[in-house]
Design an enzyme around this catalytic site. Sequence first.
Site, PDB file in Angstrom:
ATOM      1  N   ASN B  12      38.802  76.468  11.126  1.00 37.01           N
ATOM      2  CA  ASN B  12      39.272  75.560  11.335  1.00 37.01           C
ATOM      3  C   ASN B  12      40.803  75.624  10.196  1.00 37.01           C
ATOM      4  O   ASN B  12      40.790  75.521   9.170  1.00 37.01           O
ATOM      5  CB  ASN B  12      38.770  73.673  11.089  1.00 37.01           C
ATOM      6  CG  ASN B  12      40.395  72.931  11.381  1.00 37.01           C
ATOM      7  OD1 ASN B  12      41.063  72.990  10.692  1.00 37.01           O
ATOM      8  ND2 ASN B  12      39.563  72.096  12.382  1.00 37.01           N
ATOM      9  N   ASP B  71      30.280  69.506   6.151  1.00 33.59           N
ATOM     10  CA  ASP B  71      30.630  68.708   7.563  1.00 33.59           C
ATOM     11  C   ASP B  71      30.565  67.256   7.593  1.00 33.59           C
ATOM     12  O   ASP B  71      30.280  66.853   7.047  1.00 33.59           O
ATOM     13  CB  ASP B  71      28.242  68.646   8.146  1.00 33.59           C
ATOM     14  CG  ASP B  71      28.093  68.952   9.771  1.00 33.59           C
ATOM     15  OD1 ASP B  71      28.711  69.097  10.401  1.00 33.59           O
ATOM     16  OD2 ASP B  71      27.319  67.917   9.953  1.00 33.59           O
TER      17      ASP B  71
END
Lengths: 199, 199
Positions: B12, B71
């Site tokens: 990302n 996460d």
Amino acid sequence: MGSRPLVIASGNAGKLAEFDQMLSPLNFSVKPQSAFGVVPPPETGRTFVENALIKARAAAEAADGPALGDDSGLVVEALDGRPGIRSARFAGEDASDEANIDRLLVELRDLPEERRGAYFYCCLVLLQHVDDPAPLIASGRWHGYILEARRGDGGFGYDPVFHDPRMGATAAELPAGEKNRVSHRGRALDRLIKLIETA
Amino acid sequence: MGSRPLVIASGNAGKLAEFDQMLSPLNFSVKPQSAFGVVPPPETGRTFVENALIKARAAAEAADGPALGDDSGLVVEALDGRPGIRSARFAGEDASDEANIDRLLVELRDLPEERRGAYFYCCLVLLQHVDDPAPLIASGRWHGYILEARRGDGGFGYDPVFHDPRMGATAAELPAGEKNRVSHRGRALDRLIKLIETA
């Protein structure tokens, strides 16, 4: 407000007493996992946090409620982190403290003090329930170095060869109260309590 | 002193830029895992920390050095922590943000505001090497509640229905800078930096 039950994923009486003493002011009523018939699960993790989670999960499942798991060990820099999660079985399955220390001293043989750096590490994991995706996690480190020979009669595990230069003593030479104040487990528990208070 | 390489276990671009900005003052030279040909591993964990570890381990192995995994997701109290680690696939594998939000609104249908409490959670794991037994772990929470309808055009994921009463806005209504300051990821990164500085 009634106290909240909390299962401790350990069979160690000393740890249970310490957790009880630290957590009862937070309104937790600490119970041993033996009260729920938990069989200690295989510690198949590659890190302390994974093993603490495995223990906490087995206890949370059996008790159908919150559970605290812990895992700890010795991390030696010159050994790339070993014995690490294998601290209790460094010299083989069911090895004695004596045998584990002997192996450590052999592996570090001839290394000068500045290359004998190590820390004790403790990881605590508090699961609200068995499927809690975001457990509270707190860890503590206790930095020192490994002596070339044992000193002191207290403690257990690698304590007689772990020297804390700030305390001027090995972990086996410190009274229990002093050890709990500076140790990896004491620090991890302090941090867990802060997390519980602010989460 | 030269800068220390650190692989980010993410593809990302927004996250990479944020990590780079926050970590370069600590003398880390941040690199994307794509530079080492990492194939994103299956996220088979039951907690955010396990999935962050799985990602970090794959990156550390490929890069043969330190790696940072993360996460994150949404934890809804009335749903016993769901969608949790399944936040991105709550409405099914490869579900769109729209479909995930729709499912969330249906599951919370008719619940009053005081029962719609939720938090975004982020877990960061920094492994020194693939066999590091004691990675640095930092997490952050962002508390709020789930609205009955979307508000705002920014952000991604569940942002349009996540309302922060202290900010008086949904996550999708906050400018990026403000969001990073109060968000779960921003807080986790602040804490990780403190751990790096004191470890």
